[in-house]
Write an enzyme that holds these catalytic residues in place. Sequence first.
Site, PDB file in Angstrom:
ATOM      1  N   GLU A  93       0.834  -1.229   0.000  1.00 60.90           N
ATOM      2  CA  GLU A  93       0.000   0.000   0.000  1.00 60.90           C
ATOM      3  C   GLU A  93       0.859   1.266   0.000  1.00 60.90           C
ATOM      4  O   GLU A  93       0.521   2.247   0.656  1.00 60.90           O
ATOM      5  CB  GLU A  93      -0.959  -0.004   1.203  1.00 60.90           C
ATOM      6  CG  GLU A  93      -1.986  -1.121   1.172  1.00 60.90           C
ATOM      7  CD  GLU A  93      -3.026  -0.970   0.068  1.00 60.90           C
ATOM      8  OE1 GLU A  93      -3.248   0.171  -0.364  1.00 60.90           O
ATOM      9  OE2 GLU A  93      -3.584  -1.984  -0.371  1.00 60.90           O
TER      10      GLU A  93
HETATM   11  C1  LIG Z   1       1.782  -9.862   0.690  1.00 56.92           C
HETATM   12  C2  LIG Z   1       1.693  -8.783  -0.363  1.00 56.92           C
HETATM   13  C3  LIG Z   1       0.447  -8.364  -0.764  1.00 56.92           C
HETATM   14  C4  LIG Z   1       0.327  -7.392  -1.760  1.00 56.92           C
HETATM   15  N1  LIG Z   1      -0.918  -7.022  -2.147  1.00 56.92           N
HETATM   16  C5  LIG Z   1      -1.061  -6.168  -3.181  1.00 56.92           C
HETATM   17  C6  LIG Z   1      -2.361  -5.835  -3.679  1.00 56.92           C
HETATM   18  O1  LIG Z   1      -3.382  -6.343  -3.179  1.00 56.92           O
HETATM   19  N2  LIG Z   1      -2.468  -4.970  -4.705  1.00 56.92           N
HETATM   20  C7  LIG Z   1      -1.363  -4.406  -5.292  1.00 56.92           C
HETATM   21  O2  LIG Z   1      -1.516  -3.621  -6.228  1.00 56.92           O
HETATM   22  N3  LIG Z   1      -0.123  -4.699  -4.835  1.00 56.92           N
HETATM   23  C8  LIG Z   1       0.068  -5.560  -3.810  1.00 56.92           C
HETATM   24  N4  LIG Z   1       1.335  -5.874  -3.342  1.00 56.92           N
HETATM   25  C9  LIG Z   1       2.489  -5.231  -3.967  1.00 56.92           C
HETATM   26  C10 LIG Z   1       3.023  -4.138  -3.069  1.00 56.92           C
HETATM   27  O3  LIG Z   1       2.161  -3.021  -3.086  1.00 56.92           O
HETATM   28  C11 LIG Z   1       4.444  -3.784  -3.562  1.00 56.92           C
HETATM   29  O4  LIG Z   1       5.301  -4.849  -3.147  1.00 56.92           O
HETATM   30  C12 LIG Z   1       4.917  -2.463  -2.982  1.00 56.92           C
HETATM   31  O5  LIG Z   1       4.253  -1.380  -3.592  1.00 56.92           O
HETATM   32  C13 LIG Z   1       6.425  -2.264  -3.179  1.00 56.92           C
HETATM   33  O6  LIG Z   1       6.737  -2.389  -4.520  1.00 56.92           O
HETATM   34  P1  LIG Z   1       7.936  -3.341  -4.972  1.00 56.92           P
HETATM   35  O7  LIG Z   1       7.795  -4.647  -4.245  1.00 56.92           O
HETATM   36  O8  LIG Z   1       7.941  -3.333  -6.466  1.00 56.92           O
HETATM   37  O9  LIG Z   1       9.235  -2.629  -4.413  1.00 56.92           O
HETATM   38  P2  LIG Z   1      10.116  -1.528  -5.148  1.00 56.92           P
HETATM   39  O10 LIG Z   1       9.230  -0.450  -5.682  1.00 56.92           O
HETATM   40  O11 LIG Z   1      11.078  -2.211  -6.054  1.00 56.92           O
HETATM   41  O12 LIG Z   1      10.874  -0.950  -3.889  1.00 56.92           O
HETATM   42  C14 LIG Z   1      12.005  -1.609  -3.268  1.00 56.92           C
HETATM   43  C15 LIG Z   1      12.528  -0.709  -2.181  1.00 56.92           C
HETATM   44  O13 LIG Z   1      13.006   0.521  -2.741  1.00 56.92           O
HETATM   45  C16 LIG Z   1      12.367   1.624  -2.117  1.00 56.92           C
HETATM   46  N5  LIG Z   1      12.107   2.684  -3.084  1.00 56.92           N
HETATM   47  C17 LIG Z   1      11.506   2.584  -4.297  1.00 56.92           C
HETATM   48  N6  LIG Z   1      11.409   3.793  -4.890  1.00 56.92           N
HETATM   49  C18 LIG Z   1      11.971   4.673  -4.029  1.00 56.92           C
HETATM   50  C19 LIG Z   1      12.191   6.093  -4.069  1.00 56.92           C
HETATM   51  N7  LIG Z   1      11.805   6.832  -5.093  1.00 56.92           N
HETATM   52  N8  LIG Z   1      12.802   6.665  -3.014  1.00 56.92           N
HETATM   53  C20 LIG Z   1      13.203   5.910  -1.941  1.00 56.92           C
HETATM   54  N9  LIG Z   1      13.013   4.582  -1.842  1.00 56.92           N
HETATM   55  C21 LIG Z   1      12.421   3.975  -2.873  1.00 56.92           C
HETATM   56  C22 LIG Z   1      11.053   1.082  -1.569  1.00 56.92           C
HETATM   57  O14 LIG Z   1      10.579   1.872  -0.501  1.00 56.92           O
HETATM   58  C23 LIG Z   1      11.446  -0.316  -1.147  1.00 56.92           C
HETATM   59  O15 LIG Z   1      12.018  -0.304   0.133  1.00 56.92           O
HETATM   60  C24 LIG Z   1       1.486  -6.821  -2.348  1.00 56.92           C
HETATM   61  C25 LIG Z   1       2.758  -7.241  -1.914  1.00 56.92           C
HETATM   62  C26 LIG Z   1       2.871  -8.215  -0.935  1.00 56.92           C
HETATM   63  C27 LIG Z   1       4.262  -8.672  -0.512  1.00 56.92           C
END
Ligand SMILES: Cc1cc2nc3c(=O)[nH]c(=O)nc-3n(C[C@H](O)[C@H](O)[C@H](O)COP(=O)(O)OP(=O)(O)OC[C@H]3O[C@@H](n4cnc5c(N)ncnc54)[C@H](O)[C@@H]3O)c2cc1C
Length: 115
Positions: A93
């Site tokens: 989220e």
């Molecule tokens: C159990 C689970 C349930 C989920 N449910 C849903 C759902 O129902 N619907 C849905 O749409 N998604 C869902 N997700 C996806 C979730 O929203 C994403 O995992 C989340 O938004 C983070 O994206 P990412 O994993 O691609 O991480 P990334 O975007 O690759 O981020 C990796 C790290 O880099 C940091 N980072 C990235 N960009 C920046 C920046 N500009 N500045 C500083 N730090 C940064 C992040 O904070 C994070 O720590 C779910 C994930 C899980 C694990």
Amino acid sequence: GKPIADFQGLQFMLAEMGMKVEAARQLTYAAAGRSERGDKDLTFFGAAAKCFASDTAMQVTVDAVQVLGGYGFTSEYPVERMMRDAKITQIYEGTNQVQRIVMARQLLAGIQSEI
Ligand SMILES: Cc1cc2nc3c(=O)[nH]c(=O)nc-3n(C[C@H](O)[C@H](O)[C@H](O)COP(=O)(O)OP(=O)(O)OC[C@H]3O[C@@H](n4cnc5c(N)ncnc54)[C@H](O)[C@@H]3O)c2cc1C
């Protein structure tokens, strides 16, 4: 020779945990009220509540594992699962880094100081 809850070090930890949970709850209610009214500062409050409450959940469950020692860590008891569940609330989220970017943009745009 006495329960660990009798030690001041443990009591400080428990007080801190209770205080942070209550602060997180109040910030969440403040954001919910803004959402119902559609207030201008909802974006800041929504991001702040998500970030603060999930960071609090993480800190408090890590401390809960510590307080319970080995029993806190083993999967026979529910606290280690609570700690892992708390971790995901910092990630999904909108990660808490991204929530901080959202808050900073609101502050820099002067939305808070206008109100
Ligand atoms: C159990 C689970 C349930 C989920 N449910 C849903 C759902 O129902 N619907 C849905 O749409 N998604 C869902 N997700 C996806 C979730 O929203 C994403 O995992 C989340 O938004 C983070 O994206 P990412 O994993 O691609 O991480 P990334 O975007 O690759 O981020 C990796 C790290 O880099 C940091 N980072 C990235 N960009 C920046 C920046 N500009 N500045 C500083 N730090 C940064 C992040 O904070 C994070 O720590 C779910 C994930 C899980 C694990």
